[in-house]
Design a protein around this motif. Structure first.
Motif, PDB file in Angstrom:
ATOM      1  N   ILE B 184      42.964  91.685 -86.952  1.00 41.91           N
ATOM      2  CA  ILE B 184      43.643  91.151 -88.106  1.00 41.91           C
ATOM      3  C   ILE B 184      44.123  89.603 -88.045  1.00 41.91           C
ATOM      4  CG2 ILE B 184      45.574  91.307 -89.903  1.00 41.91           C
ATOM      5  CD1 ILE B 184      45.156  94.491 -89.598  1.00 41.91           C
ATOM      6  N   ALA B 185      44.616  89.545 -86.620  1.00 41.14           N
ATOM      7  CA  ALA B 185      45.377  88.336 -86.241  1.00 41.14           C
ATOM      8  C   ALA B 185      44.056  87.523 -86.544  1.00 41.14           C
ATOM      9  CB  ALA B 185      45.857  88.282 -85.076  1.00 41.14           C
ATOM     10  N   ARG B 186      42.993  87.578 -85.946  1.00 46.68           N
ATOM     11  CA  ARG B 186      41.857  86.846 -85.570  1.00 46.68           C
ATOM     12  C   ARG B 186      41.278  86.531 -87.136  1.00 46.68           C
ATOM     13  NH1 ARG B 186      36.582  89.271 -82.835  1.00 46.68           N
ATOM     14  NH2 ARG B 186      36.791  90.762 -84.358  1.00 46.68           N
ATOM     15  N   ALA B 187      41.625  87.256 -87.932  1.00 45.55           N
ATOM     16  CA  ALA B 187      40.848  87.173 -89.485  1.00 45.55           C
ATOM     17  C   ALA B 187      41.721  86.089 -89.960  1.00 45.55           C
ATOM     18  CB  ALA B 187      40.872  88.235 -90.366  1.00 45.55           C
ATOM     19  N   LEU B 188      43.250  86.132 -89.883  1.00 43.80           N
ATOM     20  CA  LEU B 188      44.099  85.232 -90.270  1.00 43.80           C
ATOM     21  C   LEU B 188      44.107  84.024 -89.859  1.00 43.80           C
ATOM     22  CD1 LEU B 188      47.211  87.711 -90.703  1.00 43.80           C
ATOM     23  CD2 LEU B 188      45.735  87.170 -92.614  1.00 43.80           C
ATOM     24  N   LEU B 216      48.774  95.316 -93.648  1.00 43.97           N
ATOM     25  CA  LEU B 216      47.665  94.743 -94.614  1.00 43.97           C
ATOM     26  C   LEU B 216      48.614  94.387 -95.950  1.00 43.97           C
ATOM     27  CD1 LEU B 216      44.393  96.338 -94.079  1.00 43.97           C
ATOM     28  CD2 LEU B 216      45.110  94.115 -93.513  1.00 43.97           C
ATOM     29  N   GLU B 217      49.283  95.259 -96.452  1.00 48.59           N
ATOM     30  CA  GLU B 217      50.100  94.966 -97.558  1.00 48.59           C
ATOM     31  C   GLU B 217      51.271  93.864 -97.463  1.00 48.59           C
ATOM     32  OE1 GLU B 217      49.829  98.839-100.424  1.00 48.59           O
ATOM     33  OE2 GLU B 217      51.191  98.950 -98.691  1.00 48.59           O
ATOM     34  N   GLU B 218      51.741  93.854 -96.469  1.00 46.54           N
ATOM     35  CA  GLU B 218      52.825  92.870 -96.031  1.00 46.54           C
ATOM     36  C   GLU B 218      52.088  91.494 -96.208  1.00 46.54           C
ATOM     37  OE1 GLU B 218      55.488  95.727 -93.294  1.00 46.54           O
ATOM     38  OE2 GLU B 218      55.080  93.719 -92.504  1.00 46.54           O
ATOM     39  N   LEU B 219      51.004  91.303 -95.399  1.00 44.27           N
ATOM     40  CA  LEU B 219      50.479  90.208 -95.193  1.00 44.27           C
ATOM     41  C   LEU B 219      50.009  89.678 -96.596  1.00 44.27           C
ATOM     42  CD1 LEU B 219      48.498  90.815 -91.954  1.00 44.27           C
ATOM     43  CD2 LEU B 219      50.466  89.291 -92.155  1.00 44.27           C
ATOM     44  N   GLN B 220      49.480  90.571 -97.279  1.00 45.48           N
ATOM     45  CA  GLN B 220      49.116  90.056 -98.655  1.00 45.48           C
ATOM     46  C   GLN B 220      49.950  89.294 -99.620  1.00 45.48           C
ATOM     47  OE1 GLN B 220      47.433  93.360-101.294  1.00 45.48           O
ATOM     48  NE2 GLN B 220      45.992  91.788-101.924  1.00 45.48           N
ATOM     49  N   GLU B 221      51.087  90.135 -99.534  1.00 46.40           N
ATOM     50  CA  GLU B 221      52.592  89.629-100.323  1.00 46.40           C
ATOM     51  C   GLU B 221      52.613  88.333 -99.735  1.00 46.40           C
ATOM     52  OE1 GLU B 221      56.285  92.071-100.763  1.00 46.40           O
ATOM     53  OE2 GLU B 221      54.613  93.361-101.581  1.00 46.40           O
ATOM     54  N   LEU B 223      51.082  86.193 -97.852  1.00 46.93           N
ATOM     55  CA  LEU B 223      50.201  84.777 -97.756  1.00 46.93           C
ATOM     56  C   LEU B 223      49.249  84.952 -98.937  1.00 46.93           C
ATOM     57  CD1 LEU B 223      48.865  85.571 -94.238  1.00 46.93           C
ATOM     58  CD2 LEU B 223      50.859  83.792 -94.776  1.00 46.93           C
ATOM     59  N   GLY B 224      49.461  85.862-100.024  1.00 43.89           N
ATOM     60  CA  GLY B 224      48.821  85.742-101.287  1.00 43.89           C
ATOM     61  C   GLY B 224      47.300  85.904-101.073  1.00 43.89           C
ATOM     62  N   LEU B 225      47.003  86.767 -99.957  1.00 44.17           N
ATOM     63  CA  LEU B 225      45.615  87.265 -99.675  1.00 44.17           C
ATOM     64  C   LEU B 225      44.820  88.074-100.817  1.00 44.17           C
ATOM     65  CD1 LEU B 225      46.054  88.206 -96.044  1.00 44.17           C
ATOM     66  CD2 LEU B 225      44.977  86.112 -97.111  1.00 44.17           C
ATOM     67  N   THR B 226      43.606  87.856-100.851  1.00 45.27           N
ATOM     68  CA  THR B 226      42.705  88.921-101.681  1.00 45.27           C
ATOM     69  C   THR B 226      42.118  89.626-100.776  1.00 45.27           C
ATOM     70  OG1 THR B 226      42.685  87.002-103.185  1.00 45.27           O
ATOM     71  CG2 THR B 226      40.996  88.695-103.774  1.00 45.27           C
ATOM     72  N   TYR B 227      41.875  90.889-101.069  1.00 50.27           N
ATOM     73  CA  TYR B 227      41.180  91.742-100.227  1.00 50.27           C
ATOM     74  C   TYR B 227      40.100  92.629-101.045  1.00 50.27           C
ATOM     75  CZ  TYR B 227      45.224  91.977 -96.790  1.00 50.27           C
ATOM     76  OH  TYR B 227      46.150  91.682 -95.894  1.00 50.27           O
ATOM     77  N   LEU B 228      39.023  92.661-100.203  1.00 50.97           N
ATOM     78  CA  LEU B 228      37.831  93.691-100.641  1.00 50.97           C
ATOM     79  C   LEU B 228      38.226  94.763 -99.844  1.00 50.97           C
ATOM     80  CD1 LEU B 228      35.741  94.717-102.444  1.00 50.97           C
ATOM     81  CD2 LEU B 228      34.024  93.789-100.776  1.00 50.97           C
ATOM     82  N   PHE B 229      38.538  95.862 -99.971  1.00 48.85           N
ATOM     83  CA  PHE B 229      38.962  97.193 -99.094  1.00 48.85           C
ATOM     84  C   PHE B 229      37.958  98.141 -99.331  1.00 48.85           C
ATOM     85  CE2 PHE B 229      41.330 100.590 -97.506  1.00 48.85           C
ATOM     86  CZ  PHE B 229      41.944 100.156 -96.464  1.00 48.85           C
ATOM     87  N   ILE B 230      37.097  98.140 -98.286  1.00 46.07           N
ATOM     88  CA  ILE B 230      35.911  98.977 -98.284  1.00 46.07           C
ATOM     89  C   ILE B 230      36.370 100.252 -97.503  1.00 46.07           C
ATOM     90  CG2 ILE B 230      33.604  99.315 -97.493  1.00 46.07           C
ATOM     91  CD1 ILE B 230      33.260  96.377 -97.582  1.00 46.07           C
ATOM     92  N   SER B 231      36.324 101.482 -97.954  1.00 44.55           N
ATOM     93  CA  SER B 231      36.808 102.821 -97.378  1.00 44.55           C
ATOM     94  C   SER B 231      36.043 103.921 -97.952  1.00 44.55           C
ATOM     95  CB  SER B 231      38.252 102.781 -97.624  1.00 44.55           C
ATOM     96  OG  SER B 231      38.650 104.199 -96.861  1.00 44.55           O
ATOM     97  N   HIS B 232      35.910 105.219 -97.518  1.00 43.69           N
ATOM     98  CA  HIS B 232      35.518 106.297 -97.904  1.00 43.69           C
ATOM     99  C   HIS B 232      36.691 107.102 -98.153  1.00 43.69           C
ATOM    100  CE1 HIS B 232      35.716 107.204 -93.617  1.00 43.69           C
ATOM    101  NE2 HIS B 232      36.033 108.276 -94.250  1.00 43.69           N
TER     102      HIS B 232
END
Lengths: 335, 354
Positions: B184-188, B216-221, B223-232
């Motif tokens: 996650i740090a690398r992605a940010l 992930l939720e904290e970071l979104q709040e 940094l104002g990130l937009t996620y596509l969260f792929i999951s089963h």
């Protein structure tokens, strides 16, 4: 035993140790449990909690070295399986005790037909002729819901889908009418809709054949749907054990309580924030001398660091917990 | 608003009931993998991993993308970031066309879009230290001095809850949850706007999953990130996503705001999928009526004619075997591709358009 029936399988103080280059790993620490005829016992825990190693220790499936089932008793059918000869074990394994593994792709042999793999235990354990074994194999495939069974005996595992392969695995495990079936995460590698099919199948088979089942999983949802009784493992130990309804309605161990809260639900109210169990599971380099959950526990106090809690009964429903903290007397204030 | 539209671009023509800014726009995305045969590798067919998929992701939201293995959800996520050469369709991220961009434009855009992978064991180079893993995107895309880079690495490690003293350790020295934090740090690192999270918690234990999801939720709040969260994992998606898209066999079956999807699923596949998820409560479990789908998912190389779910659908109609349903908005912000909700069918099905 609180219930009258004599257990088909009884395990007392089982210990399994792995010798590694970094030292000894105490994977299973004094695990005791029993299994009644026809009962489905759910075993819940995270990876490294010792749930699979416990079950593999029972029938000598662990390579030794590095593994050493060092202490305890495994009573089945008048034998102590821990000290039984390899010959006795071979007669029991696959015949009286069936095994289903997590990943049906790696546990079926890719170079033999499904028919061969189904007929092998029938011929070895039950001494059936080739023709009789083939008939029985067809019966078994039909039993687990594989359509058009006879021609499919000639197919290889890769010609089956994941759900179908797991059905084949179940058929092989059931081949010799086992008294006990051990299912190690049998639906973890499958999709939810296929998982629902397999769970439904196991429920049906259980009613029809009446064997006792040990179902290992990390999914509390799966357990809630099928288990009669649940055993929660953490750090190689049983930390709580109770009838399923009792466990979900009245969990006692702080780990069980936290685990039930960290899992979000698909139905019912949605929690705005997930509860977290801080920290990491323990590294089992020494036999436990204190509670192995204490570092992550909201209720830990001095005694938890000095002494390993033994299982004590809670109420009269066959519920027990290995914890010094008492929800009833020491307050409900959960972190 | 019930206007069906035509072809790839038009499938979401009436898609403006939401005033927020669209960060990601996908129209008619197709990702086919060729099947070849023989010595000359003759092209004999295609695996239609993603077939004509259209959706939007609004700025600051999390779009959950769910479906079973092989339904094309990961392929969709990868195609959005141009990790594959897409077969057809339009993908716009932050106003810029991605699907057809040339190499240089694409490289410039990489800073705005990043990815967190499923298996942190496989997606981190075992021979690189944490610091060099996190600084790799900085080396590639920025001209920071050594000192500035180190400061940024520490800042990122703080942000994802990794101890700064671990900067010179290697991935194998960390647990699964911590490794995912490194990913996650690398992605940010490059301050992206959009992150594709491809099953970021599937390889983790339940007690660790919650830690990563909360992060992930904290970071979104923050940094104002937009996620596509792929999951089963439908229950985790219900927790983290604002809107949820359901895919089946390479196509979009349903797309709706979270509560609408979970409380009143319209597509029979979504219904079955939700009913198959076991509930950790025996009292609920014994009462529940479960929809058990028969059979398996058909091969995406040879999808059934008509609706691709018609072979397993408990509510199948004669029309489903002939005509492919259109993915349309049948209630405000609730899209579904199913003949049960065709305009002339809605009276019977009990669902009305806006």
């Amino acid at each position: 035993m609180p219930d009258g029936a004599l257990p088909v399988l009884e395990v007392k103080d089982l210990k399994t140790v792995f010798r590694t280059r970094g030292g000894q790993v105490h994977a299973v620490n004094s695990v005791s449990f029993h299994l009644r005829p026809g009962e489905l016992l759910g075993v819940v825990g995270e990876s490294g909690s010792g749930k699979s190693v416990t079950m593999m220790s029972l029938i000598g499936l662990l390579p030794s070295p590095p593994a050493n089932v060092s202490d305890g008793q495994i009573l089945f059918d008048g034998h102590d399986l821990r000290t039984a000869s390899e010959e006795t074990l071979r007669k029991i394994r696959g015949a009286r005790i069936g095994f289903i593994f997590q990943d049906p792709m790696t546990s079926l042999n890719p170079v033999f037909t499904v028919g061969f793999q189904l007929m092998e235990p029938l011929r070895k354990h039950m001494g059936l002729s080739k023709a009789r074994a083939r008939d029985r194999a067809v019966e078994l495939l039909e039993l687990v819901g594989i359509p058009d069974a006879r021609p499919r005996l000639k197919d290889y595992p890769h010609q089956f889908s994941g759900g179908m392969r797991q059905r084949v695995m179940i058929a092989i495990a059931l081949a010799c009418d086992p008294k006990v079936l051990i299912a190690d995460e049998p639906t973890t590698a499958l999709d939810v809709t296929i998982q629902a099919q397999i769970i439904e199948l196991v429920k049906e088979l259980r009613e029809k054949l009446g064997m006792a089942i040990v179902w290992i999983t990390h999914d509390l949802g799966v357990i809630a749907g099928i288990a009669d009784r649940v055993m929660v493992m953490y750090g190689g130990q049983v930390v709580e054990q109770a009838p399923a309804r009792e466990l979900f309605a009245n969990p006692q161990h702080p780990y069980t309580r936290a685990l039930l809260k960290t899992v979000p639900k698909v139905h019912g109210a949605r929690e705005p924030k997930l509860n977290v169990i801080e920290g990491q599971p323990p590294i089992l380099m020494a036999a436990p001398s204190a509670c192995s959950f204490r570092d992550r526990c909201a209720h830990a106090f001095a005694r938890c660091g000095a002494e390993n809690p033994r299982r004590r009964p809670v109420g009269a429903n066959g519920h027990d917990v290995a914890c010094f903290w008492d929800a009833a007397t020491q307050g409900e204030a959960d972190a | 608003m019930l206007d069906a539209g035509e072809g790839a671009g038009g499938a979401l023509a009436g898609h403006d009931t939401d005033p927020r800014r669209k960060l990601v726009e996908v129209r008619g995305l197709k990702m086919y993998f060729p099947i070849t045969s023989g010595l000359l590798r003759r092209h004999v067919g295609d695996v239609k991993a993603v077939d004509n998929v259209s959706f939007d992701i609004y700025e600051g939201e999390t779009l959950g993308l769910v479906g079973e293995s092989g339904c094309g959800k990961s392929t969709t996520g990868r195609a959005l970031l141009r990790l594959y050469e897409v077969t057809d369709g339009v993908v716009k991220i932050d106003g810029q066309e991605v699907a057809r961009a040339d190499a240089r434009t694409l490289r410039r855009m990489r800073t705005t879009m990043q990815m967190v992978f499923q298996d942190p064991q496989a997606s981190l180079n075992p021979r690189m230290t944490v610091a060099s893993i996190i600084s790799e995107p900085l080396d590639e895309h920025t001209r920071l001095s050594k000192k500035e880079k180190l400061a940024r690495i520490y800042e990122l490690m703080d942000a994802v809850g990794l101890n700064r003293t671990f900067a010179n350790r290697y991935p194998h020295e960390f647990s699964g949850g911590q490794r995912q934090r490194i990913g996650i740090a690398r992605a940010l690192a490059l301050n992206p706007k959009f992150i594709v999270c491809d099953e970021p918690i599937a390889a983790l234990d339940v007690s660790i999953q919650a830690q990563v999801v909360n992060l992930l939720e904290e970071l979104q709040e923050k940094l104002g990130l937009t996620y596509l969260f792929i999951s089963h994992d439908l229950s985790m998606v219900r927790h983290i996503a604002d809107r949820v898209a359901v895919m089946y066999l390479g196509q979009m079956a349903e797309l709706a705001p979270r509560e609408a999807l979970y409380s009143t699923p319209l597509h029979p596949y979504t219904e079955a999928l939700l009913s198959a998820v076991p509930d950790p409560d025996p009292a609920v479990e014994t009462r529940r009526e479960r929809i058990i789908l028969s059979g398996d998912v058909p091969s995406p190389a040879n999808p059934p004619k008509g609706c691709n779910f018609c072979t397993r659908c408990p509510k199948v109609l004669p029309i489903c075997k002939d005509v492919e349903p259109v993915f349309r908005e049948v209630q405000p912000r609730h899209y579904v591709a199913c003949h049960l909700y065709d305009p002339d069918m809605t009276q019977d099905a009990g669902a009305t358009g806006a």
